[in-house]
Design a protein around this motif. Structure first.
Motif, PDB file in Angstrom:
ATOM      1  N   THR A   1       0.696  -0.706  -0.324  1.00  0.00           N
ATOM      2  CA  THR A   1      -0.068  -0.130   0.149  1.00  0.00           C
ATOM      3  C   THR A   1       1.288   1.175  -0.253  1.00  0.00           C
ATOM      4  OG1 THR A   1      -1.638   1.067   1.180  1.00  0.00           O
ATOM      5  CG2 THR A   1      -0.073  -0.076   2.558  1.00  0.00           C
ATOM      6  N   SER A   2       0.235   2.562  -0.131  1.00  0.00           N
ATOM      7  CA  SER A   2       0.945   3.602  -0.208  1.00  0.00           C
ATOM      8  C   SER A   2       1.386   4.023   0.988  1.00  0.00           C
ATOM      9  CB  SER A   2       0.413   4.535  -1.414  1.00  0.00           C
ATOM     10  OG  SER A   2      -0.716   5.210   0.015  1.00  0.00           O
ATOM     11  N   THR A   3       2.484   5.415   1.453  1.00  0.00           N
ATOM     12  CA  THR A   3       2.392   5.934   2.619  1.00  0.00           C
ATOM     13  C   THR A   3       1.551   7.453   2.760  1.00  0.00           C
ATOM     14  OG1 THR A   3       4.212   7.259   1.157  1.00  0.00           O
ATOM     15  CG2 THR A   3       4.996   5.242   2.567  1.00  0.00           C
ATOM     16  N   GLU A   4       0.483   7.149   1.945  1.00  0.00           N
ATOM     17  CA  GLU A   4      -0.092   8.399   1.599  1.00  0.00           C
ATOM     18  C   GLU A   4      -1.250   8.157   3.557  1.00  0.00           C
ATOM     19  OE1 GLU A   4      -0.962  11.265   0.083  1.00  0.00           O
ATOM     20  OE2 GLU A   4       0.878  10.654  -0.608  1.00  0.00           O
TER      21      GLU A   4
ATOM     22  N   VAL B   1      -0.407 -10.119   8.779  1.00  0.00           N
ATOM     23  CA  VAL B   1       0.002 -10.050   7.036  1.00  0.00           C
ATOM     24  C   VAL B   1       0.763  -9.190   6.737  1.00  0.00           C
ATOM     25  CG1 VAL B   1      -1.297 -10.054   5.412  1.00  0.00           C
ATOM     26  CG2 VAL B   1      -2.218 -11.001   6.037  1.00  0.00           C
ATOM     27  N   PRO B   2       2.275  -8.919   6.660  1.00  0.00           N
ATOM     28  CA  PRO B   2       3.308  -8.701   6.346  1.00  0.00           C
ATOM     29  C   PRO B   2       2.894  -7.346   5.113  1.00  0.00           C
ATOM     30  CG  PRO B   2       3.834 -10.294   5.686  1.00  0.00           C
ATOM     31  CD  PRO B   2       2.589 -10.699   5.934  1.00  0.00           C
ATOM     32  N   CYS B   3       3.013  -5.596   5.496  1.00  0.00           N
ATOM     33  CA  CYS B   3       2.645  -5.336   4.896  1.00  0.00           C
ATOM     34  C   CYS B   3       3.494  -4.092   4.111  1.00  0.00           C
ATOM     35  CB  CYS B   3       1.690  -3.918   5.455  1.00  0.00           C
ATOM     36  SG  CYS B   3       0.857  -2.587   4.437  1.00  0.00           S
ATOM     37  N   VAL B   4       3.875  -4.168   3.211  1.00  0.00           N
ATOM     38  CA  VAL B   4       5.592  -2.488   2.367  1.00  0.00           C
ATOM     39  C   VAL B   4       4.266  -1.677   2.295  1.00  0.00           C
ATOM     40  CG1 VAL B   4       6.765  -4.966   1.761  1.00  0.00           C
ATOM     41  CG2 VAL B   4       5.362  -3.920   0.390  1.00  0.00           C
ATOM     42  N   ARG B   5       4.902  -0.462   2.129  1.00  0.00           N
ATOM     43  CA  ARG B   5       4.754   1.313   2.062  1.00  0.00           C
ATOM     44  C   ARG B   5       5.369   1.957   1.003  1.00  0.00           C
ATOM     45  NH1 ARG B   5       1.147   3.521   6.929  1.00  0.00           N
ATOM     46  NH2 ARG B   5       0.213   4.305   5.579  1.00  0.00           N
ATOM     47  N   GLY B   6       4.584   3.055   0.324  1.00  0.00           N
ATOM     48  CA  GLY B   6       5.407   3.210  -1.334  1.00  0.00           C
ATOM     49  C   GLY B   6       4.512   4.302  -1.435  1.00  0.00           C
TER      50      GLY B   6
ATOM     51  N   ASP C   1       3.456   5.194  -7.772  1.00  0.00           N
ATOM     52  CA  ASP C   1       4.286   4.195  -7.922  1.00  0.00           C
ATOM     53  C   ASP C   1       4.410   2.856  -7.685  1.00  0.00           C
ATOM     54  OD1 ASP C   1       7.205   3.025  -9.070  1.00  0.00           O
ATOM     55  OD2 ASP C   1       8.422   4.649  -8.431  1.00  0.00           O
ATOM     56  N   VAL C   2       3.689   1.873  -8.358  1.00  0.00           N
ATOM     57  CA  VAL C   2       3.181   0.401  -7.889  1.00  0.00           C
ATOM     58  C   VAL C   2       4.690   0.318  -8.040  1.00  0.00           C
ATOM     59  CG1 VAL C   2       1.704  -0.968  -7.536  1.00  0.00           C
ATOM     60  CG2 VAL C   2       0.806   1.371  -8.219  1.00  0.00           C
ATOM     61  N   ALA C   3       5.142   0.490  -9.273  1.00  0.00           N
ATOM     62  CA  ALA C   3       6.142  -0.796  -8.903  1.00  0.00           C
ATOM     63  C   ALA C   3       7.503  -0.602  -7.915  1.00  0.00           C
ATOM     64  CB  ALA C   3       6.541  -0.152 -10.472  1.00  0.00           C
TER      65      ALA C   3
END
Length: 565
Positions: A50-53, A68-73, A77-79
Motif C-alpha cells: 500500500t502507499s505511504t499516504e 500479514v506483512p505490509c510494505v508501503r511506498g 509508483d506501484v512498481a
C-alpha cells in the motif's frame, strides 16, 4: 527461493473511495482475498503493498492486526512498492494481485504458479488473451525479469501498471498465457464502482459455504444469475448410477431445477425423493424424454439405450447430455447427427470428465506454452481396476459391449484435448484373458496406437480386468521435458542425466468434485449458445469416430484411417 503474492491495495480509489476495507457480510473486502489466498498450496506467503499516504494508514493497521506483512511506498509508483517487497523477502517471483478481486479463485493462483515453476517464463498470466472474468486475473512475475524491467526508463503509466511493459515488449520477455475453456472475458467480478460492490455484496450474501470453496466458474454463474427473472431450465435425468452425479450437478447450478428422475430400479429413486423435494420419480424413461415441461435431459442409462433415448429427447425439443459412450456404432452416430440437424437449436454434449482434472489441465497448459517442446509420444492407460463391473451385471448381458467405447474413450478424448489434434490412423488389438471363464463375452483389454498427422504417436490402453486400483496413467514425452502421472506420484523430468531429479507435480488428481463442470458448462451453453461448453457436440462425435476406427482395427487386425464428419 520463495514465491509470494503481492496484493496492491489503497483506500483512495476515485470511483469508490474506501472500498478496500468496505465491510461486506461482516468483514472487510480485503479479507475475502486474503482468506482465499490462505488456501493456496504453492505460495510461500502474502504481502500487501500500500502507499505511504495517511489515507492508507487503515490498510497498514488492518494488515498488522491480521499478521500479514505490509510494505508501503509512493502512491503512484506501484512498481517501487513491488520492488521493495521483492527485495525485503528475497523473492524468486511474485504473484501480482489487486485488492479489488475479492472472489479470486485461489486455484487459479496455484495453476499459474505451477506453470511458472516449470521454468522458461518471465511472466505467466491469464490476461495476455483474456478469457477469465475480470476479478479472476493472475500474473506470476519473475523477480529477475522485474528488476530488469524496473531498471528501464519507465514512464508514469508503467510504474502504476507494473506489468504493462511485459505485454508491450513481449519479444524481449517470455510471456506464457493460460486460458479458460469456457471464456467469460466481459464478466465483471472485480470491484471498481458502487455498482460492482453491489454485485459482490449480492453474490457474497447468497453463498452457502465459505467463499474459497467456490471455483471461479461457480462464482461466475452466481453473478450471471443476479437480477434475472426468467424461469430456470427444467431437467430430467435418466439412469441414477453415474446419473446421480448429473442430478447433483444440475441441482447446484443456479439456473436449473431438477424436475424428473428415472431409473429401472425403483430403489435408486428413493434417495433423490428425499434429497430433492417435489421431484417426480418414474421407472419409465419415455415419460422423461417426452415430458413437455422438461428442457434438458441427461441420459445415463445402459450403453445400448443411449442413442435411441437421445434421439427421442431431441425429437421432443430437449437439449441432451449423454453419458459415455454417446453411441455404440457408426450408424447410431449418423442417426444422432441427423436428429441434431433436423432440430438445429438443440444442444448436445457427452460426459468426458478427465478434462476437468487440474493435473491434466496443467499438462495441457505446459504443452500450449511450449514447455515440453514438441510432444512426440504419449501413453495413456485407463486402469479400471473393477473387473466385477464386466463380469457381473448389464455389461455382460449386452448384445455388444466394447472396452474401447466404455473405457479407452476417456483416454482417447484426453489425448486429443491435451494435444489439440485429431489422430488420422489407428491400430488396435485386444483380448479377454483377464475375464476368461466368466459371463463376459467381449474383450476386457484393448491397446490402441494413434498416429497424428504431424507424426506424434499416442498409445492408449483400456484395462478392464487389471489388478490395479482405478487410475489414469499418463505419460507425455516432449523434446524438452517429460511428464508422468503414475500411482506412486506424478512428476516432471527435464534432464537425461542418470541422477536427474524428478520434480513432483502436486496439482489435484483425480479431483472428482470438479467433474460436475462438464454438466454445468453444458447448461451454460444451452442458456447462451455463444458460450463454449467444456465438451462440445463435435468433440463428442470426434472422440467416437476414433473409437469406431479402433474397434474396427481390433477386429480386422489392420490399420484403419479415421473418418470424421
Amino acid at each position: 527461493m520463495p514465491i509470494r503474492a503481492i496484493v496492491q491495495a489503497r483506500m483512495s480509489s476515485k470511483r469508490f473511495p474506501g472500498k478496500t476495507l468496505h465491510r461486506v457480510c461482516g468483514k472487510p473486502m480485503l479479507d475475502y482475498l486474503l482468506d482465499g489466498l490462505a488456501h493456496c498450496s504453492l505460495l510461500d506467503g502474502v504481502v500487501v503493498a500500500t502507499s505511504t499516504e495517511p489515507s492508507d494508514d487503515p490498510v497498514a493497521r488492518h494488515c498488522e492486526q491480521r499478521g500479514v506483512p505490509c510494505v508501503r511506498g509512493p502512491l503512484a509508483d506501484v512498481a517501487a512498492r513491488f520492488l521493495q517487497a521483492v527485495d525485503r523477502f528475497g523473492l524468486e517471483a511474485f504473484v501480482r494481485l489487486c485488492a479489488d478481486s475479492p472472489l479470486l479463485d485461489h486455484r487459479l493462483v496455484d495453476r499459474a504458479v505451477g506453470l511458472f515453476t516449470l521454468g522458461r517464463c518471465d511472466l505467466v498470466t491469464n490476461i495476455a488473451k483474456r478469457t477469465f472474468p475480470k476479478g479472476q486475473s493472475v500474473e506470476v512475475v519473475s523477480a529477475e525479469a522485474f528488476r530488469r524491467l524496473c531498471a528501464e526508463d519507465l514512464d508514469a503509466e508503467d510504474r502504476e501498471h507494473v506489468t504493462r511493459r511485459f505485454y508491450r515488449r513481449s519479444g524481449e520477455y517470455s510471456v506464457c498465457n493460460f486460458t479458460s475453456d469456457a471464456p467469460r472475458p466481459t464478466l465483471q467480478l472485480s470491484v471498481d464502482t458502487p455498482e460492482d460492490m453491489a454485485r459482490f455484496e449480492a453474490v457474497a450474501a447468497g453463498l452457502q459455504r465459505p467463499h474459497w470453496e467456490y471455483r471461479h466458474q461457480e462464482i461466475a454463474r452466481l453473478a450471471e444469475a443476479l437480477g434475472r427473472d426468467e424461469a430456470p431450465l427444467n431437467v430430467g435425468v435418466v439412469g441414477l448410477g453415474v446419473g446421480g452425479h448429473h442430478v447433483r450437478a444440475y441441482a447446484a447450478h443456479p439456473r436449473t431445477r431438477v424436475r424428473m428422475v428415472c431409473d429401472l430400479d425403483a430403489d435408486k429413486l428413493r434417495p433423490f425423493l428425499d434429497e430433492l423435494p417435489g421431484v417426480a420419480a418414474t421407472t419409465d424413461a419415455v415419460a422423461v424424454l417426452t415430458a413437455e415441461d422438461i428442457d434438458v435431459v441427461s441420459i445415463a442409462s445402459y450403453d445400448d439405450a443411449h442413442c435411441a433415448q437421445a434421439v427421442t429427447a431431441i425429437e421432443h425439443g430437449k437439449h441432451v447430455m449423454v453419458e459415455k459412450p454417446m453411441v455404440l456404432h457408426p450408424k447410431e452416430a449418423a442417426t444422432l447427427r441427423d436428429a441434431l440437424r433436423a432440430h438445429p437449436g438443440t444442444r448436445l454434449s457427452s460426459n468426458l470428465p478427465l478434462r476437468t482434472c487440474p493435473r491434466f489441465e496443467k499438462l495441457r497448459d505446459a504443452h500450449r506454452a511450449g514447455l515440453l517442446g514438441p510432444i512426440y509420444a504419449l501413453q495413456a492407460d485407463y486402469l479400471w481396476g473393477r473387473p466385477q463391473k464386466l463380469t457381473h451385471g448389464w455389461r455382460a448381458d449386452m448384445e455388444f459391449y466394447s472396452i474401447i467405447h466404455g473405457a479407452a474413450v476417456h483416454m482417447i478424448d484426453l489425448v486429443m484435448w491435451i494435444t489439440g489434434m485429431r489422430p488420422v490412423e489407428v491400430q488396435a488389438a485386444g483380448n479377454r484373458i483377464a475375464t476368461a471363464g466368466t459371463a463376459m463375452r467381449f474383450d476386457d483389454f484393448a491397446a490402441c496406437t494413434l498416429r497424428f498427422e504431424n507424426g506424434t504417436v499416442a498409445t492408449v490402453g483400456a484395462h478392464g480386468g487389471c489388478v490395479h486400483p482405478h487410475f489414469h496413467r499418463v505419460a507425455a514425452y516432449g523434446t524438452h521435458r517429460t511428464f508422468c502421472n503414475d500411482l506412486p506420484g506424478a512428476y516432471w523430468l527435464d534432464s537425461c542425466a542418470p541422477d536427474a531429479a524428478c520434480v513432483p507435480e502436486t496439482a489435484p488428481y483425480p479431483a472428482r468434485t470438479h467433474r460436475a463442470e462438464v454438466v454445468a458448462s453444458f447448461v451454460d451453453h444451452v442458456l447462451d449458445p455463444d458460450s463454449a461448453p467444456l465438451v462440445g457436440a463435435r468433440d463428442a462425435f470426434d472422440t467416437m469416430a476414433v473409437c469406431f476406427a479402433a474397434e474396427q482395427a481390433a477386429n480386422t487386425g489392420k490399420p484403419v484411417t479415421i473418418t470424421y464428419e
